[in-house]
Design an enzyme around this catalytic site. Structure first.
Site, short mmCIF file in Angstrom:
data_model
loop_
_atom_site.label_atom_id
_atom_site.label_comp_id
_atom_site.label_asym_id
_atom_site.label_seq_id
_atom_site.Cartn_x
_atom_site.Cartn_y
_atom_site.Cartn_z
N PHE A 246 38.86 29.82 36.87
CA PHE A 246 38.20 30.92 37.59
C PHE A 246 38.04 30.58 39.06
O PHE A 246 37.60 29.48 39.41
CB PHE A 246 36.79 31.15 37.02
CG PHE A 246 36.73 31.66 35.62
CD1 PHE A 246 36.79 33.02 35.36
CD2 PHE A 246 36.57 30.77 34.56
CE1 PHE A 246 36.69 33.49 34.05
CE2 PHE A 246 36.48 31.23 33.26
CZ PHE A 246 36.55 32.60 33.00
N ASP A 247 38.35 31.54 39.91
CA ASP A 247 37.87 31.50 41.27
C ASP A 247 36.36 31.72 41.18
O ASP A 247 35.85 32.18 40.16
CB ASP A 247 38.54 32.59 42.10
CG ASP A 247 37.99 32.66 43.51
OD1 ASP A 247 37.97 31.62 44.19
OD2 ASP A 247 37.56 33.76 43.91
N LEU A 248 35.64 31.43 42.26
CA LEU A 248 34.18 31.55 42.21
C LEU A 248 33.68 32.78 42.97
O LEU A 248 33.27 33.77 42.38
CB LEU A 248 33.53 30.29 42.76
CG LEU A 248 32.01 30.19 42.64
CD1 LEU A 248 31.56 30.29 41.19
CD2 LEU A 248 31.50 28.91 43.29
#
Length: 232
Positions: A22-24
């Protein structure tokens, strides 16, 4: 009579996926207002009256060093310090949650999926955001700007995450809200998913051809062949 047959696009079958990266910012946690406010504060400090909200949206995604280098190479460090001071001061006030994200992460964790964060933020601010949203306990692997020589869309951050999780690209999905995430996933050989709530717009993100587009995070469970979220 026309012999044309309408072809319906098939969403990818993700039931073989065991790893999710996941990107944040803008993907798991809503830091958009914080980021925009931080850029506007910085721009007003150095370029009074020149930048508006719509102007700084394009700054979202790459590291601060790249953005400020394009503006003025001689003031990269100075502008970065100004940005970070404001960002840290306003962090807990302006960071918000995305509906359904935490519950989805919890369910993925319960079903044994391997998960990691891959972000262009520094470690201290990334961990601070995860803790604020009570997600830190679900991510033993967090790859930030501090751990890599090359940032997304270079494959290095994703490869480091997969190595730490003992995962392979063929069974990995990268989820994010910018071209850095989608192109980064493609460069690393993973499947890719964009999020429709990207500040840069669903259509813009679709132009990078992710394998799928999530309208909401809980929708991910359906594609993985899991039951929908249950009320707790």
């Amino acid at each position: 009579m026309s012999n044309n047959i309408e072809v319906t696009k098939q969403e990818p079958d993700l039931r073989h996926v065991d790893t999710i990266l996941f990107d944040l910012d803008g993907t798991l946690i809503n830091t958009i207002e914080l980021i925009i406010a931080s850029f506007l504060h910085t721009m007003e400090t150095y370029y009074p009256g020149k930048y508006r909200r719509e102007d700084v949206v394009s700054f979202i995604g790459p590291p601060l060093s790249e953005t400020f280098m394009n503006l003025d190479p001689s003031k990269v460090d100075e502008m970065t310090k100004t940005y970070r001071a404001f960002n840290h001061e306003k962090h807990d006030e302006l960071v918000k949650e995305y509906k359904g994200v935490l519950a989805t992460i919890e369910q993925l964790h319960e079903h044994g999926y391997k998960m990691a964060i891959v972000t262009t933020k520094r470690r201290d601010t990334a961990v601070r955001g995860l803790k604020l949203m009570e997600m830190d306990k679900y991510f033993d692997v967090v790859i930030t700007l501090d751990e890599v020589e090359n940032y997304k869309p270079h494959p290095e951050p994703l490869e480091r995450a997969m190595e730490a999780l003992h995962s392979v690209p063929e069974k990995t999905l990268m989820i994010g809200d910018s071209r850095h995430d989608i192109i980064g996933g493609k460069n690393a050989g993973t499947l890719t998913a964009g999020v429709a709530w990207s500040i840069q717009g669903k259509e813009k993100l679709q132009s990078y051809h992710p394998d799928m587009m999530l309208e909401t995070m809980p929708e991910l469970l359906m594609y993985l062949g899991m039951p929908p979220l249950t009320e707790k």
